[in-house]
Write a protein that holds these residues in place. Structure first.
Motif, PDB file in Angstrom:
ATOM      1  N   THR A 108       0.807  -1.215   0.000  1.00  0.00           N
ATOM      2  CA  THR A 108       0.000   0.000   0.000  1.00  0.00           C
ATOM      3  C   THR A 108       0.840   1.264   0.000  1.00  0.00           C
ATOM      4  O   THR A 108       0.329   2.338   0.212  1.00  0.00           O
ATOM      5  CB  THR A 108      -0.914  -0.006   1.244  1.00  0.00           C
ATOM      6  N   GLY A 109       2.128   1.114  -0.222  1.00  0.00           N
ATOM      7  CA  GLY A 109       3.019   2.277  -0.209  1.00  0.00           C
ATOM      8  C   GLY A 109       3.582   2.538   1.165  1.00  0.00           C
ATOM      9  O   GLY A 109       3.436   1.744   2.082  1.00  0.00           O
ATOM     10  N   ILE A 110       4.231   3.669   1.312  1.00  0.00           N
ATOM     11  CA  ILE A 110       4.909   4.010   2.556  1.00  0.00           C
ATOM     12  C   ILE A 110       3.901   4.459   3.598  1.00  0.00           C
ATOM     13  O   ILE A 110       3.091   5.350   3.353  1.00  0.00           O
ATOM     14  CB  ILE A 110       5.938   5.148   2.321  1.00  0.00           C
ATOM     15  N   GLY A 111       3.990   3.837   4.767  1.00  0.00           N
ATOM     16  CA  GLY A 111       3.126   4.233   5.868  1.00  0.00           C
ATOM     17  C   GLY A 111       3.847   5.119   6.861  1.00  0.00           C
ATOM     18  O   GLY A 111       3.235   5.969   7.505  1.00  0.00           O
ATOM     19  N   GLU A 112       5.160   4.944   6.977  1.00  0.00           N
ATOM     20  CA  GLU A 112       5.948   5.719   7.924  1.00  0.00           C
ATOM     21  C   GLU A 112       7.405   5.723   7.487  1.00  0.00           C
ATOM     22  O   GLU A 112       7.887   4.752   6.926  1.00  0.00           O
ATOM     23  CB  GLU A 112       5.821   5.097   9.318  1.00  0.00           C
TER      24      GLU A 112
END
Length: 117
Positions: A108-112
């Motif tokens: 889902t891509g970068i979360g942090e």
């Protein structure tokens, strides 16, 4: 066969089961908290962010404000994909440098984004 629910031994057993399930459910949450990226390492000032046209690529741009060499790398929490670390960068006092990393496209891509020493 009818079981009595008022027996003290069954109440103790139910309490033990509830306590065990509570501990089991709390374990993953505690582990996730422990794995969170740390604050900027001492002696460095850093800016982090995502690439402007790619939500899966993140960076840490740091400057060594200390008096000794410092090593750092960017750490990306990638949602559904495994977390990734960027290349290790060593900076002498006064130097600046960048570490980048890329999350897998399946997630889902970068979360942090964090900086690790």
């Amino acid at each position: 066969m009818k079981l009595s629910t008022g027996s003290p031994s069954k109440a103790v057993l139910r309490g033990a089961v509830v306590a065990a399930m509570t501990a089991a459910l709390a374990g993953p949450a505690a582990a996730a908290t422990a794995a969170a990226p740390t604050a900027t390492p001492p002696g460095l000032s850093c800016d982090t962010g995502k690439h402007e046209v790619d939500d899966y690529t993140g960076y840490a741009l740091c400057r060594n404000n200390g008096s000794t060499a410092r090593t750092f790398w960017v750490h990306l929490v990638c949602g559904w994909s495994p977390d990734v670390d960027g290349e290790h960068v060593t900076l002498n006092p006064g130097q600046s440098g960048q570490s980048t990393a890329h999350c897998a496209g399946l997630g889902t891509g970068i979360g942090e984004i964090g900086v690790r020493p």
